[in-house]
Design a protein around this motif. Structure first.
Motif, PDB file in Angstrom:
ATOM      1  N   ILE A 135       0.692  -1.183  -0.246  1.00 30.77           N
ATOM      2  CA  ILE A 135       0.494   0.080  -0.059  1.00 30.77           C
ATOM      3  C   ILE A 135       0.339   1.705  -0.096  1.00 30.77           C
ATOM      4  CG2 ILE A 135      -2.152  -0.948   1.486  1.00 30.77           C
ATOM      5  CD1 ILE A 135      -1.398   0.959   3.792  1.00 30.77           C
ATOM      6  N   ASP A 136       0.306   2.531  -0.118  1.00 28.12           N
ATOM      7  CA  ASP A 136       0.927   4.033  -0.299  1.00 28.12           C
ATOM      8  C   ASP A 136       0.229   4.720   1.209  1.00 28.12           C
ATOM      9  OD1 ASP A 136       1.728   6.647  -0.240  1.00 28.12           O
ATOM     10  OD2 ASP A 136       0.786   6.427  -2.177  1.00 28.12           O
ATOM     11  N   ASP A 137       0.548   4.638   1.717  1.00 29.28           N
ATOM     12  CA  ASP A 137       0.088   4.722   3.157  1.00 29.28           C
ATOM     13  C   ASP A 137      -0.018   6.555   3.482  1.00 29.28           C
ATOM     14  OD1 ASP A 137       2.594   5.667   4.135  1.00 29.28           O
ATOM     15  OD2 ASP A 137       3.099   4.806   5.443  1.00 29.28           O
ATOM     16  N   LYS A 138      -0.067   6.998   2.457  1.00 30.73           N
ATOM     17  CA  LYS A 138      -0.472   7.842   2.293  1.00 30.73           C
ATOM     18  C   LYS A 138      -1.765   8.238   1.918  1.00 30.73           C
ATOM     19  CE  LYS A 138       4.051  10.591   1.449  1.00 30.73           C
ATOM     20  NZ  LYS A 138       4.503   8.533   2.166  1.00 30.73           N
ATOM     21  N   VAL A 139      -2.010   7.458   1.624  1.00 23.09           N
ATOM     22  CA  VAL A 139      -3.767   7.091   0.454  1.00 23.09           C
ATOM     23  C   VAL A 139      -4.785   5.593   0.616  1.00 23.09           C
ATOM     24  CG1 VAL A 139      -3.309   8.780  -1.577  1.00 23.09           C
ATOM     25  CG2 VAL A 139      -2.231   6.688  -2.008  1.00 23.09           C
ATOM     26  N   ASP A 140      -3.854   5.490   0.939  1.00 24.68           N
ATOM     27  CA  ASP A 140      -4.682   4.151   1.097  1.00 24.68           C
ATOM     28  C   ASP A 140      -4.197   3.204   3.144  1.00 24.68           C
ATOM     29  OD1 ASP A 140      -4.304   4.270  -1.454  1.00 24.68           O
ATOM     30  OD2 ASP A 140      -2.492   2.558  -1.279  1.00 24.68           O
ATOM     31  N   SER A 141      -5.508   2.726   3.045  1.00 22.29           N
ATOM     32  CA  SER A 141      -5.631   2.143   4.665  1.00 22.29           C
ATOM     33  C   SER A 141      -5.235   0.467   4.710  1.00 22.29           C
ATOM     34  CB  SER A 141      -6.225   2.591   5.434  1.00 22.29           C
ATOM     35  OG  SER A 141      -7.769   3.169   4.868  1.00 22.29           O
ATOM     36  N   LEU A 142      -4.688   0.168   6.187  1.00 20.34           N
ATOM     37  CA  LEU A 142      -5.246  -1.227   6.099  1.00 20.34           C
ATOM     38  C   LEU A 142      -5.598  -1.662   8.299  1.00 20.34           C
ATOM     39  CD1 LEU A 142      -1.743  -2.808   4.801  1.00 20.34           C
ATOM     40  CD2 LEU A 142      -3.906  -3.541   4.291  1.00 20.34           C
ATOM     41  N   ARG A 143      -6.116  -2.183   8.253  1.00 23.21           N
ATOM     42  CA  ARG A 143      -7.189  -2.692   9.469  1.00 23.21           C
ATOM     43  C   ARG A 143      -6.870  -3.815   9.148  1.00 23.21           C
ATOM     44  NH1 ARG A 143      -9.169   1.904  11.761  1.00 23.21           N
ATOM     45  NH2 ARG A 143     -10.678   1.157  13.011  1.00 23.21           N
ATOM     46  N   PHE A 144      -6.353  -3.766  11.224  1.00 24.67           N
ATOM     47  CA  PHE A 144      -6.118  -5.474  11.038  1.00 24.67           C
ATOM     48  C   PHE A 144      -6.757  -5.602  12.848  1.00 24.67           C
ATOM     49  CE2 PHE A 144      -2.856  -4.647   8.701  1.00 24.67           C
ATOM     50  CZ  PHE A 144      -2.315  -5.589   7.323  1.00 24.67           C
ATOM     51  N   TYR A 145      -7.842  -6.805  12.059  1.00 29.62           N
ATOM     52  CA  TYR A 145      -8.298  -6.666  13.906  1.00 29.62           C
ATOM     53  C   TYR A 145      -8.463  -8.383  14.131  1.00 29.62           C
ATOM     54  CZ  TYR A 145     -11.287  -2.946  12.253  1.00 29.62           C
ATOM     55  OH  TYR A 145     -11.960  -2.006  12.069  1.00 29.62           O
ATOM     56  N   TYR A 146      -8.036  -8.020  15.425  1.00 28.08           N
ATOM     57  CA  TYR A 146      -7.349 -10.156  15.776  1.00 28.08           C
ATOM     58  C   TYR A 146      -8.346 -10.119  16.761  1.00 28.08           C
ATOM     59  CZ  TYR A 146      -2.720  -8.046  14.186  1.00 28.08           C
ATOM     60  OH  TYR A 146      -1.754  -7.730  13.666  1.00 28.08           O
ATOM     61  N   LEU A 147      -9.321 -11.560  16.395  1.00 26.91           N
ATOM     62  CA  LEU A 147     -10.284 -11.779  16.949  1.00 26.91           C
ATOM     63  C   LEU A 147     -10.116 -13.301  17.762  1.00 26.91           C
ATOM     64  CD1 LEU A 147     -13.324 -10.989  13.947  1.00 26.91           C
ATOM     65  CD2 LEU A 147     -12.467  -9.693  15.716  1.00 26.91           C
ATOM     66  N   GLY A 148      -8.846 -13.821  18.354  1.00 28.24           N
ATOM     67  CA  GLY A 148      -8.534 -14.542  18.467  1.00 28.24           C
ATOM     68  C   GLY A 148      -8.902 -16.098  18.084  1.00 28.24           C
ATOM     69  N   ASN A 149      -8.734 -16.799  18.844  1.00 26.09           N
ATOM     70  CA  ASN A 149      -9.125 -18.364  18.502  1.00 26.09           C
ATOM     71  C   ASN A 149     -10.320 -18.374  19.135  1.00 26.09           C
ATOM     72  OD1 ASN A 149      -6.730 -19.082  17.670  1.00 26.09           O
ATOM     73  ND2 ASN A 149      -5.852 -19.873  19.188  1.00 26.09           N
ATOM     74  N   ASN A 150     -11.210 -17.500  19.618  1.00 24.48           N
ATOM     75  CA  ASN A 150     -12.151 -18.114  20.265  1.00 24.48           C
ATOM     76  C   ASN A 150     -13.637 -16.442  19.799  1.00 24.48           C
ATOM     77  OD1 ASN A 150     -12.195 -19.785  22.308  1.00 24.48           O
ATOM     78  ND2 ASN A 150     -11.134 -18.518  23.991  1.00 24.48           N
ATOM     79  N   TYR A 151     -13.095 -16.885  17.782  1.00 25.03           N
ATOM     80  CA  TYR A 151     -14.381 -15.798  17.639  1.00 25.03           C
ATOM     81  C   TYR A 151     -14.856 -16.367  16.973  1.00 25.03           C
ATOM     82  CZ  TYR A 151     -13.163 -19.233  13.647  1.00 25.03           C
ATOM     83  OH  TYR A 151     -12.093 -20.658  13.483  1.00 25.03           O
ATOM     84  N   LYS A 152     -15.567 -17.345  16.935  1.00 26.80           N
ATOM     85  CA  LYS A 152     -16.950 -17.998  17.295  1.00 26.80           C
ATOM     86  C   LYS A 152     -17.704 -17.238  17.732  1.00 26.80           C
ATOM     87  CE  LYS A 152     -15.548 -22.143  14.535  1.00 26.80           C
ATOM     88  NZ  LYS A 152     -15.896 -23.097  14.964  1.00 26.80           N
ATOM     89  N   THR A 153     -17.896 -16.821  19.180  1.00 25.68           N
ATOM     90  CA  THR A 153     -18.614 -16.300  19.396  1.00 25.68           C
ATOM     91  C   THR A 153     -18.660 -14.580  19.498  1.00 25.68           C
ATOM     92  OG1 THR A 153     -17.581 -16.283  21.598  1.00 25.68           O
ATOM     93  CG2 THR A 153     -18.337 -18.149  21.453  1.00 25.68           C
ATOM     94  N   LYS A 154     -18.130 -14.331  18.845  1.00 26.38           N
ATOM     95  CA  LYS A 154     -18.081 -13.304  18.364  1.00 26.38           C
ATOM     96  C   LYS A 154     -18.248 -12.531  17.066  1.00 26.38           C
ATOM     97  CE  LYS A 154     -13.603 -13.012  21.067  1.00 26.38           C
ATOM     98  NZ  LYS A 154     -12.172 -13.058  21.903  1.00 26.38           N
ATOM     99  N   ILE A 155     -18.705 -13.244  16.708  1.00 34.48           N
ATOM    100  CA  ILE A 155     -19.463 -12.999  14.966  1.00 34.48           C
ATOM    101  C   ILE A 155     -20.841 -13.459  15.200  1.00 34.48           C
ATOM    102  CG2 ILE A 155     -18.864 -14.204  12.591  1.00 34.48           C
ATOM    103  CD1 ILE A 155     -16.282 -14.205  12.943  1.00 34.48           C
ATOM    104  N   GLU A 156     -21.538 -12.587  14.357  1.00 37.03           N
ATOM    105  CA  GLU A 156     -22.824 -12.845  14.074  1.00 37.03           C
ATOM    106  C   GLU A 156     -22.813 -12.311  12.663  1.00 37.03           C
ATOM    107  OE1 GLU A 156     -27.604 -11.468  15.149  1.00 37.03           O
ATOM    108  OE2 GLU A 156     -25.519 -10.501  15.991  1.00 37.03           O
ATOM    109  N   HIS A 157     -23.840 -13.120  11.719  1.00 37.17           N
ATOM    110  CA  HIS A 157     -23.502 -13.275   9.879  1.00 37.17           C
ATOM    111  C   HIS A 157     -25.638 -12.657   9.703  1.00 37.17           C
ATOM    112  CE1 HIS A 157     -22.884 -12.994   6.343  1.00 37.17           C
ATOM    113  NE2 HIS A 157     -24.217 -13.834   6.005  1.00 37.17           N
ATOM    114  N   ILE A 158     -25.829 -12.268   9.279  1.00 38.48           N
ATOM    115  CA  ILE A 158     -27.087 -12.218   8.789  1.00 38.48           C
ATOM    116  C   ILE A 158     -26.937 -11.963   7.266  1.00 38.48           C
ATOM    117  CG2 ILE A 158     -29.196 -10.959   8.891  1.00 38.48           C
ATOM    118  CD1 ILE A 158     -28.634  -9.887  11.971  1.00 38.48           C
TER     119      ILE A 158
END
Length: 96
Positions: free
Chosen positions: A59-82
């Motif tokens: 990426i070009d950090d002057k115009v682009d962006s990245l976000r990282f979310y570390y949800l760990g190993n117990n992620y199944k209880t943290k995700i809801e999908h509709i």
């Protein structure tokens, strides 16, 4: 662990469009696309560091962006999908 990656790449020029394709390709190598610029990746610590480094180099950090979310190993209880799922679940086996 589950790593959720979101990105916004400026595509006003050809270089930006090329960066966008490279970012998506790297994310596809590690996980599955769940929305246009959102990927779920099941990775270990080393893979997480490697992927973050690869994406940061693209990426070009002057115009682009990245976000990282570390949800760990117990992620199944943290995700809801509709609504409609895109592809198979990232933690399910794929048989060819």
């Amino acid at each position: 662990m589950l790593l959720l990656i979101t990105y916004d790449v400026n595509t006003e020029n050809e270089a930006g469009k090329k960066r966008l394709r490279k970012v998506a390709k790297q994310c596809q190598n590690y996980g599955r696309r769940v929305q246009n610029s959102v990927f779920e990746c099941i990775v270990d610590q080393a893979q997480s560091v490697t992927l973050k480094s690869l994406l940061t180099e693209i990426i070009d950090d002057k115009v682009d962006s990245l976000r990282f979310y570390y949800l760990g190993n117990n992620y199944k209880t943290k995700i809801e999908h509709i609504g409609v799922e895109r592809g198979i679940a990232v933690d399910q086996p794929l048989f060819l």
